[in-house]
Every structure is written in structure tokens, then in C-alpha cells.
Design an enzyme around this catalytic site. Structure first.
Site, PDB file in Angstrom:
ATOM      1  N   GLY A   2       0.824  -1.209   0.000  1.00  0.00           N
ATOM      2  CA  GLY A   2       0.000   0.000   0.000  1.00  0.00           C
ATOM      3  C   GLY A   2       0.853   1.252   0.000  1.00  0.00           C
ATOM      4  O   GLY A   2       1.274   1.738  -1.047  1.00  0.00           O
ATOM      5  N   VAL A   3       1.133   1.792   1.208  1.00  0.00           N
ATOM      6  CA  VAL A   3       1.965   2.993   1.325  1.00  0.00           C
ATOM      7  C   VAL A   3       3.357   2.623   1.876  1.00  0.00           C
ATOM      8  O   VAL A   3       4.376   2.937   1.268  1.00  0.00           O
ATOM      9  CB  VAL A   3       1.289   4.047   2.251  1.00  0.00           C
ATOM     10  N   GLN A   4       3.391   1.911   3.019  1.00  0.00           N
ATOM     11  CA  GLN A   4       4.687   1.501   3.571  1.00  0.00           C
ATOM     12  C   GLN A   4       5.311   0.373   2.748  1.00  0.00           C
ATOM     13  O   GLN A   4       6.528   0.320   2.586  1.00  0.00           O
ATOM     14  CB  GLN A   4       4.537   1.021   5.024  1.00  0.00           C
ATOM     15  N   ASP A  35      -3.794  -1.674   9.244  1.00  0.00           N
ATOM     16  CA  ASP A  35      -3.957  -2.267  10.576  1.00  0.00           C
ATOM     17  C   ASP A  35      -5.259  -3.078  10.662  1.00  0.00           C
ATOM     18  O   ASP A  35      -5.295  -4.125  11.306  1.00  0.00           O
ATOM     19  CB  ASP A  35      -3.897  -1.163  11.638  1.00  0.00           C
ATOM     20  N   ALA A  36      -6.320  -2.598   9.992  1.00  0.00           N
ATOM     21  CA  ALA A  36      -7.598  -3.320  10.020  1.00  0.00           C
ATOM     22  C   ALA A  36      -7.500  -4.624   9.223  1.00  0.00           C
ATOM     23  O   ALA A  36      -7.994  -5.672   9.657  1.00  0.00           O
ATOM     24  CB  ALA A  36      -8.702  -2.440   9.464  1.00  0.00           C
ATOM     25  N   GLN A  84      -4.898  -6.389   8.771  1.00  0.00           N
ATOM     26  CA  GLN A  84      -4.059  -7.345   9.511  1.00  0.00           C
ATOM     27  C   GLN A  84      -4.926  -8.271  10.361  1.00  0.00           C
ATOM     28  O   GLN A  84      -4.642  -9.459  10.499  1.00  0.00           O
ATOM     29  CB  GLN A  84      -3.075  -6.597  10.407  1.00  0.00           C
ATOM     30  N   HIS A 112       4.185  -0.943  13.205  1.00  0.00           N
ATOM     31  CA  HIS A 112       3.285  -0.258  14.127  1.00  0.00           C
ATOM     32  C   HIS A 112       3.050  -1.205  15.304  1.00  0.00           C
ATOM     33  O   HIS A 112       2.942  -2.424  15.108  1.00  0.00           O
ATOM     34  CB  HIS A 112       1.969   0.020  13.399  1.00  0.00           C
ATOM     35  N   GLU A 138      -0.273  11.579  15.063  1.00  0.00           N
ATOM     36  CA  GLU A 138      -1.015  11.788  13.805  1.00  0.00           C
ATOM     37  C   GLU A 138      -2.356  12.475  14.043  1.00  0.00           C
ATOM     38  O   GLU A 138      -2.830  13.240  13.202  1.00  0.00           O
ATOM     39  CB  GLU A 138      -1.167  10.475  13.020  1.00  0.00           C
ATOM     40  N   SER A 193      11.097  39.553  13.084  1.00  0.00           N
ATOM     41  CA  SER A 193      11.065  40.948  13.536  1.00  0.00           C
ATOM     42  C   SER A 193      10.849  41.003  15.049  1.00  0.00           C
ATOM     43  O   SER A 193      10.298  40.054  15.639  1.00  0.00           O
ATOM     44  CB  SER A 193       9.922  41.688  12.844  1.00  0.00           C
TER      45      SER A 193
HETATM   46  N1  LIG Z   1       1.096   4.853   5.686  1.00  0.00           N
HETATM   47  C1  LIG Z   1       2.269   5.128   6.229  1.00  0.00           C
HETATM   48  O1  LIG Z   1       3.043   5.930   5.703  1.00  0.00           O
HETATM   49  C2  LIG Z   1       2.705   4.453   7.515  1.00  0.00           C
HETATM   50  C3  LIG Z   1       3.781   5.003   8.251  1.00  0.00           C
HETATM   51  C4  LIG Z   1       4.297   4.296   9.328  1.00  0.00           C
HETATM   52  C5  LIG Z   1       3.708   3.084   9.689  1.00  0.00           C
HETATM   53  N2  LIG Z   1       2.628   2.611   8.995  1.00  0.00           N
HETATM   54  C6  LIG Z   1       2.081   1.298   9.357  1.00  0.00           C
HETATM   55  O2  LIG Z   1       2.438   0.380   8.325  1.00  0.00           O
HETATM   56  C7  LIG Z   1       1.414  -0.602   8.164  1.00  0.00           C
HETATM   57  C8  LIG Z   1       0.885  -0.585   6.737  1.00  0.00           C
HETATM   58  O3  LIG Z   1       0.209   0.661   6.549  1.00  0.00           O
HETATM   59  P1  LIG Z   1      -0.100   1.273   5.105  1.00  0.00           P
HETATM   60  O4  LIG Z   1      -0.585   2.673   5.344  1.00  0.00           O
HETATM   61  O5  LIG Z   1       1.056   1.061   4.208  1.00  0.00           O
HETATM   62  O6  LIG Z   1      -1.330   0.356   4.676  1.00  0.00           O
HETATM   63  P2  LIG Z   1      -2.373   0.568   3.474  1.00  0.00           P
HETATM   64  O7  LIG Z   1      -3.633   1.141   4.017  1.00  0.00           O
HETATM   65  O8  LIG Z   1      -1.706   1.324   2.390  1.00  0.00           O
HETATM   66  O9  LIG Z   1      -2.688  -0.939   3.057  1.00  0.00           O
HETATM   67  C9  LIG Z   1      -1.662  -1.866   2.737  1.00  0.00           C
HETATM   68  C10 LIG Z   1      -2.159  -3.012   1.908  1.00  0.00           C
HETATM   69  O10 LIG Z   1      -3.242  -3.677   2.546  1.00  0.00           O
HETATM   70  C11 LIG Z   1      -3.976  -4.305   1.507  1.00  0.00           C
HETATM   71  N3  LIG Z   1      -5.307  -4.626   2.038  1.00  0.00           N
HETATM   72  C12 LIG Z   1      -6.241  -3.761   2.502  1.00  0.00           C
HETATM   73  N4  LIG Z   1      -7.339  -4.440   2.920  1.00  0.00           N
HETATM   74  C13 LIG Z   1      -7.071  -5.768   2.711  1.00  0.00           C
HETATM   75  C14 LIG Z   1      -7.777  -6.960   2.977  1.00  0.00           C
HETATM   76  N5  LIG Z   1      -8.993  -6.933   3.515  1.00  0.00           N
HETATM   77  N6  LIG Z   1      -7.187  -8.143   2.668  1.00  0.00           N
HETATM   78  C15 LIG Z   1      -5.950  -8.192   2.113  1.00  0.00           C
HETATM   79  N7  LIG Z   1      -5.220  -7.081   1.859  1.00  0.00           N
HETATM   80  C16 LIG Z   1      -5.767  -5.887   2.157  1.00  0.00           C
HETATM   81  C17 LIG Z   1      -4.004  -3.261   0.406  1.00  0.00           C
HETATM   82  O11 LIG Z   1      -4.193  -3.902  -0.844  1.00  0.00           O
HETATM   83  C18 LIG Z   1      -2.622  -2.645   0.509  1.00  0.00           C
HETATM   84  O12 LIG Z   1      -1.721  -3.274  -0.362  1.00  0.00           O
HETATM   85  C19 LIG Z   1       0.353  -0.263   9.218  1.00  0.00           C
HETATM   86  O13 LIG Z   1       0.658  -0.985  10.375  1.00  0.00           O
HETATM   87  C20 LIG Z   1       0.561   1.215   9.446  1.00  0.00           C
HETATM   88  O14 LIG Z   1       0.079   1.676  10.693  1.00  0.00           O
HETATM   89  C21 LIG Z   1       2.126   3.251   7.908  1.00  0.00           C
HETATM   90  C1  LIG Z   2       2.631   8.850   8.247  1.00  0.00           C
HETATM   91  C2  LIG Z   2       2.151   8.709   9.701  1.00  0.00           C
HETATM   92  C3  LIG Z   2       1.010   9.683   9.960  1.00  0.00           C
HETATM   93  O1  LIG Z   2       3.238   9.017  10.548  1.00  0.00           O
HETATM   94  C4  LIG Z   2       1.787   7.240  10.019  1.00  0.00           C
HETATM   95  O2  LIG Z   2       1.781   7.087  11.422  1.00  0.00           O
HETATM   96  C5  LIG Z   2       0.494   6.713   9.445  1.00  0.00           C
HETATM   97  O3  LIG Z   2      -0.249   6.083  10.202  1.00  0.00           O
HETATM   98  O4  LIG Z   2       0.254   6.875   8.234  1.00  0.00           O
HETATM   99 MG   LIG Z   3       0.279   5.957  12.257  1.00  0.00          MG
HETATM  100 MG   LIG Z   4       3.498   7.754  12.247  1.00  0.00          MG
END
Ligand SMILES: NC(=O)c1ccc[n+]([C@@H]2O[C@H](COP(=O)([O-])OP(=O)(O)OC[C@H]3O[C@@H](n4cnc5c(N)ncnc54)[C@H](O)[C@@H]3O)[C@@H](O)[C@H]2O)c1
Ligand SMILES: CC(C)(O)[C@@H](O)C(=O)O
Ligand SMILES: [Mg+2]
Ligand SMILES: [Mg+2]
Length: 348
Positions: A39-41, A100-101, A103, A124, A212, A270
Site C-alpha cells: 500500500g503505502v509503507q 492495521d484493520a 491485519q 506499528h 497523527e 522581527s
Molecule cells: N502509511 C504510512 O506511511 C505508515 C507510516 C508508518 C507506519 N505505517 C504502518 O504500516 C502498516 C501498513 O500501513 P499502510 O498505510 O502502508 O497500509 P495501506 O492502508 O496502504 O494498506 C496496505 C495493503 O493492505 C492491503 N489490504 C487492505 N485491505 C485488505 C484486505 N482486507 N485483505 C488483504 N489485503 C488488504 C491493500 O491492498 C494494501 O496493499 C500499518 O501498520 C501502518 O500503521 C504506515
Molecule cells: C505517516 C504517519 C502519519 O506518521 C503514520 O503514522 C500513518 O499512520 O500513516
Molecule cells: Mg500511524
Molecule cells: Mg506515524
């Protein structure tokens, strides 16, 4: 591990100098790193690890946009891109990077592949800390580790490509193999962290959820909106209200604050701004402190986690989310923001 003095408090940090990339590669040379979720990470960590020379495979459900993105990024179906189950089976370090959901939903499936000696890696502390709500309880005979970049996956990748690094926290929840510490630090260096600071799963999730919802996004959006609306209601134009609320902050002052700290910023504006900002900061601190107390209590009680789990698991989750994002996107402040950004001389 270096002890560093942070404002008078000693903490453990790991830098790339003391734990170089070559050492991280050596520690993980026999491991297959399976990244579950793109997804994002997922992309940020996967691409940095791959570019750093680690053995990375992706597990992502298909068909999905994320699966297509993994292919665009050079992962090959059947070679380095698999279903979640196949990747989990092949991986020795399993990076659980679904939302997280999701997972929670995938846990019964993933659990089957967590055989003795493997490592389960999170970014996380959510799943493990709120185990009563997530039911994610890893088996005793695996390592359970965390490396959490303090920023977006997008920033992690951009900073890596720019030859910099994003700081991350790391934690060990279970050390079944005796190798958990080396494994997690090597992973933290591999994903492109500039340095790593130590935490535990609970502190990581409590601080992350607070940040956040607080000064990283929620509180700052709230304060921006309050000031913008006030200026507009007192007859100021959108350009003036936006420039004085957001644009000057993000384009002019925050980069200086990032470089030198707010103390320097106070010393380098200033005398008029200095007097006023000195007089007003404590009023804002005192006015918002009770809101931050409520926020932290809501995080610590598990209420914030439950709200997020509940909203994510609703049938109409995406529709409702889109409505709320639309409200922000179509607000006068952020519509004005798009125009202001289009006028930046740096666009030329
Ligand atoms: N987004 C961030 O920049 C960021 C930063 C730090 C930590 N985190 C943590 O990293 C972890 C991943 O976060 P993210 O934001 O990359 O996640 P995301 O919301 O981008 O989702 C990641 C993946 O989950 C898959 N997905 C969603 N629902 C699904 C389901 N029901 N069944 C199977 N796959 C499914 C999606 O296809 C996607 O590839 C989390 O624990 C988050 O808290 C995220
Ligand atoms: C990028 C953030 C806000 O730091 C992360 O914690 C997230 O959940 O996306
Ligand atoms: Mg977070
Ligand atoms: Mg964070």
C-alpha cells in the site's frame, strides 16, 4: 549501540556508522524478506530493501491496484510477487504491512505460516498492543519485531532516493531465536532509516496515534482551519488568509524551523513578531493541553484503536471516507491552497 544525550536524557540509538549496510546485509544474507501488503509503507520499504541488496518478495492479493503497482515497480509474478499465502510460506522474515484493520482479517491465514524461528515484523505497535481487540497473538517460538519509520512511506522512499534517510523507531516484543535484536536493527537499516531509536510496541503505538491525531495532522489542520476561518470572517481575502496561515508556514518558516529549531526562528524574525509570538505561545499551549490529555486517554484506553477498527470494517467504509475527504478537499482553504501552489515560482 550509542548512548546519546537528548536534552539531558540518555537514550540508545543505532546509527548507520555503527551498524553499516554491509553488516545488515551479512546479518540477513540467508533470509527471505516477505512483504505482505503493497500500500503505502509496502512499496517504500520493499524498494529500499531491494535497492540495498536484500532478498525481497511481495505478497499481495490480486487483482488489485497494489498488485499492479508491484509489477510496475519491477516485481515479477511467480518470482518475486506472490499471493499473500505463498509469500508468507516462503518468507523467513514476514513484514506485516497490510493496513492495521486488514491485519486482523488476514491473521488466521497468516498465522499458519509462522513456523518456528521465523520473524514477524510490524511497522506499528497496533496489532500486538491492542491484542484484545485484534486477536493478533503471535506464537511463542518466533521473533516479533518492529521498525516504524517516523513518516510516510512516500517520504521514506523519496529521502532514500535523495541519499538521505528517515529516522525510525525499533522494538522487540519477542526474541525466540536470540537473533531478534540483530534482525530488527538490520531490517531498520535495510529499509533506509537514517538512525534508529529504541522503543516498545505500546509506546510506539501510543505516541504514533497521538502524533497523527495531534500536531502532525489533526491538531494542525484544526488550528489552520480556525485561523483561516477567522481571517475570512473578518474580511480578509482567501489569498491573504491562506498565505498567512499555511503557505508561509510550510514554504518559508517550517523549513527554517526544521533546520534550526523554533528557538532560532524566534530569534530571527522581527522584534514585533518576536514579542507577539512570545506572548501568545503559552496561551495556545494552555488552551490545547486539555484536548491533548483527552486524546492521549482515548489512545491509552484503546478507544482510538476501536474507532479505527470499527470504521474500517464497515461495508460502506470507502464511500464514507470519500465523503469526509471531499469535505476537506472542497473546503475553501484547500481549494485556495491548490491555486496558491500553482502560482509558486518554483513551478517554473
Ligand atoms: N502509511 C504510512 O506511511 C505508515 C507510516 C508508518 C507506519 N505505517 C504502518 O504500516 C502498516 C501498513 O500501513 P499502510 O498505510 O502502508 O497500509 P495501506 O492502508 O496502504 O494498506 C496496505 C495493503 O493492505 C492491503 N489490504 C487492505 N485491505 C485488505 C484486505 N482486507 N485483505 C488483504 N489485503 C488488504 C491493500 O491492498 C494494501 O496493499 C500499518 O501498520 C501502518 O500503521 C504506515
Ligand atoms: C505517516 C504517519 C502519519 O506518521 C503514520 O503514522 C500513518 O499512520 O500513516
Ligand atoms: Mg500511524
Ligand atoms: Mg506515524
Amino acid at each position: 549501540m550509542a548512548k546519546m544525550n537528548f536534552g539531558g536524557v540518555e537514550e540508545n540509538v543505532v546509527t548507520r556508522e555503527e551498524f553499516p549496510l554491509e553488516h545488515a546485509r551479512d546479518v540477513l544474507k540467508d533470509e527471505t524478506i516477505a512483504i505482505i501488503g503493497y500500500g503505502v509503507q509496502g512499496p517504500g520499504q520493499a524498494l529500499n530493501l531491494r535497492d540495498n541488496g536484500f532478498n525481497v518478495i511481495i505478497g499481495q492479493r490480486s487483482p488489485s491496484k497494489s498488485y499492479d503497482k508491484a509489477i510496475e515497480d519491477g516485481f515479477v509474478p511467480g518470482e518475486t510477487l506472490f499471493s499473500i499465502e505463498e509469500a508468507a510460506e516462503k518468507g523467513t522474515i514476514i513484514q506485516y504491512l497490510l493496513s492495521d484493520a486488514a491485519q486482523i482479517e488476514m491473521w488466521p491465514t497468516l498465522k499458519k505460516y509462522l513456523t518456528p524461528g521465523k520473524a514477524l515484523y510490524f511497522s506499528h505497535g497496533f496489532a500486538v498492543t491492542y491484542k484484545e481487540r485484534t486477536n493478533i497473538i503471535p506464537p511463542d517460538d518466533i521473533d516479533v519485531i518492529l521498525a516504524a519509520p517516523k513518516g510516510s512511506g512516500t517520504s521514506l522512499r523519496r529521502l532514500f532516493l535523495a541519499g538521505k534517510g528517515l529516522n525510525s523507531s525499533f522494538a522487540i516484543h519477542q526474541d525466540a531465536t536470540g537473533k531478534a535484536r540483530d534482525r530488527v536493527i538490520a531490517m531498520g537499516i535495510g529499509i533506509g532509516s537514517g538512525y534508529l531509536f529504541e522503543t516498545d510496541f505500546k509506546k510506539e503505538v501510543f505516541s504514533d496515534l497521538t502524533g497523527e491525531r495531534g500536531t502532525l495532522m489533526g491538531a494542525i489542520q484544526g488550528i489552520f482551519a480556525a485561523q483561516y476561518d477567522l481571517l475570512r470572517s473578518r474580511g480578509h481575502s482567501p489569498s491573504e488568509a491562506f498565505n498567512e496561515t499555511v503557505e508561509e508556514a510550510t514554504e518559508s518558516l517550517y523549513p527554517l524551523v526544521a533546520e534550526n529549531g523554533m528557538d532560532w526562528m524566534y530569534a530571527n524574525c522581527s522584534t514585533t513578531a518576536q514579542r507577539g509570538a512570545l506572548d501568545w505561545w503559552k496561551k495556545f499551549r494552555d488552551a490545547t493541553k486539555p484536548v491533548f490529555e483527552d486524546l492521549y486517554d482515548s489512545v491509552a484506553s484503546g478507544n482510538e484503536a476501536q474507532l479505527s477498527i470499527d470504521s474500517n470494517s464497515k461495508e460502506d467504509y470507502r464511500v464514507k471516507l470519500e465523503e469526509e475527504l471531499k469535505e476537506l478537499r472542497e473546503s475553501e482553504m484547500w481549494t485556495t491552497g491548490r491555486t496558491v501552489r500553482s502560482l509558486r515560482p518554483s513551478n517554473d
